[in-house]
Write a protein that holds these residues in place. Structure first.
Motif, PDB file in Angstrom:
ATOM      1  N   UNK A  65       0.334  -1.616  -0.008  1.00  0.00           N
ATOM      2  CA  UNK A  65       0.413  -0.046  -0.324  1.00  0.00           C
ATOM      3  C   UNK A  65       0.838   1.291   0.240  1.00  0.00           C
ATOM      4  N   UNK A  66       1.941   1.158   0.603  1.00  0.00           N
ATOM      5  CA  UNK A  66       2.991   2.601   0.962  1.00  0.00           C
ATOM      6  C   UNK A  66       3.337   3.191  -0.312  1.00  0.00           C
ATOM      7  N   UNK A  67       4.024   1.157  -0.794  1.00  0.00           N
ATOM      8  CA  UNK A  67       4.186   1.452  -2.543  1.00  0.00           C
ATOM      9  C   UNK A  67       3.521   1.863  -3.829  1.00  0.00           C
ATOM     10  N   UNK A  68       2.574   1.909  -3.128  1.00  0.00           N
ATOM     11  CA  UNK A  68       1.280   1.959  -4.279  1.00  0.00           C
ATOM     12  C   UNK A  68       0.922   4.082  -4.027  1.00  0.00           C
ATOM     13  N   UNK A  69       1.291   4.231  -2.916  1.00  0.00           N
ATOM     14  CA  UNK A  69       1.017   5.778  -3.013  1.00  0.00           C
ATOM     15  C   UNK A  69       2.114   6.541  -3.061  1.00  0.00           C
ATOM     16  N   UNK A  70       2.783   5.900  -2.793  1.00  0.00           N
ATOM     17  CA  UNK A  70       4.390   6.863  -3.866  1.00  0.00           C
ATOM     18  C   UNK A  70       4.892   6.684  -5.030  1.00  0.00           C
ATOM     19  N   UNK A  71       3.585   5.340  -5.636  1.00  0.00           N
ATOM     20  CA  UNK A  71       3.765   5.144  -7.011  1.00  0.00           C
ATOM     21  C   UNK A  71       3.028   6.511  -7.726  1.00  0.00           C
ATOM     22  N   UNK A  72       1.651   6.277  -6.994  1.00  0.00           N
ATOM     23  CA  UNK A  72       0.687   7.323  -6.881  1.00  0.00           C
ATOM     24  C   UNK A  72       1.055   8.940  -7.332  1.00  0.00           C
ATOM     25  N   UNK A  73       1.948   9.556  -6.877  1.00  0.00           N
ATOM     26  CA  UNK A  73       2.421  10.522  -6.057  1.00  0.00           C
ATOM     27  C   UNK A  73       3.203  10.713  -7.315  1.00  0.00           C
TER      28      UNK A  73
END
Length: 240
Positions: A18-26
């Motif tokens: 989930x944290x990785x996906x949030x970073x990707x989204x950013x």
């Protein structure tokens, strides 16, 4: 005991995902926001497997060229091929850019939008009626048309052995590092295009698709966390 251990591992993996996906989204969102920014280079978000078995993020910059857009401004230049134009900030720092939307400062010196001086300082006389920028970066000004052009300087072009090693300093400017290596001056070239600016190299359609996939992954992660939370709640109720 084993079941609880497996559940903890599942929670940890899901949290990291989930944290990785949030970073990707950013990063994807930043790329989309700069889609119309001259000379902007898209950031690639890559996942590699770490020694602990969990994926970790590696941020890379895509230094491939963007498309060249025709303008009506004689001081606009685009780079057709690899390379960067050196500029000097007001503090004396040397940076490198591909954003060739140039203009004249109050002193008549060719500058970019950050007020950085282009090259060694190219002054355009106030009485010039025409500015010609040749493919090798040579700048000529004309007082009359027709007339003989007067050489004012050259917009330099440099390349790096490893451009991905350059450090971004903001406003489409980069500085060299030990990883990028030293710059090499490009001579005898024809890469400077007057009346053009380089657009960003962001593929807007690919990025929109990437954001949709990241969003789907985030939804799956939050759904799984909700299910795990319900499992814990039921286990506590049974114990009570």
């Amino acid at each position: 005991m084993t079941s609880g251990y497996n559940l903890q591992g599942l929670i940890r993996k899901n949290t990291i995902n989930a944290l990785t996906q949030f970073d990707k989204m950013g990063y994807y969102s930043e790329n989309i926001a700069n889609w119309s920014t001259n000379g902007y280079k898209a950031v690639r978000f890559e996942e590699v497997m770490g020694e602990n078995g969990y994926s970790k993020a590696v941020i890379r910059t895509d230094h491939s060229g963007g498309s060249l857009q025709v303008t009506k401004a004689p001081l606009d230049v685009g780079i057709d091929g690899p390379g960067f134009i050196p500029v000097t900030s007001e503090g004396g720092e040397i940076y490198y850019t591909r954003n060739g939307a140039f203009s004249l400062g109050k002193d008549g010196i060719l500058k970019n939008s950050n007020n950085d001086v282009v090259g060694a300082g190219i002054q355009i006389p106030a009485d010039s009626v025409k500015v010609e920028i040749k493919g090798n970066g040579d700048v000529y000004t004309y007082k009359t048309i027709p007339g003989e052009g007067e050489f004012q300087g050259t917009i330099p072009l440099v390349i790096f052995q490893n451009p991905e090693g350059l450090k971004e300093v903001g406003n489409n400017r980069w500085e060299k590092t030990e990883i990028s290596g030293e710059e090499t001056l490009v001579t005898d070239h024809n890469r400077i295009c007057q009346y053009k600016v380089e657009r960003s190299n962001v593929d807007i359609f690919t990025h929109v698709n990437d954001i949709m996939r990241v969003n789907a992954s985030l939804l799956a992660s939050t759904t799984l966390m909700s299910a795990v939370d319900q499992m814990y709640e039921k286990a506590i109720n049974i114990k009570d």
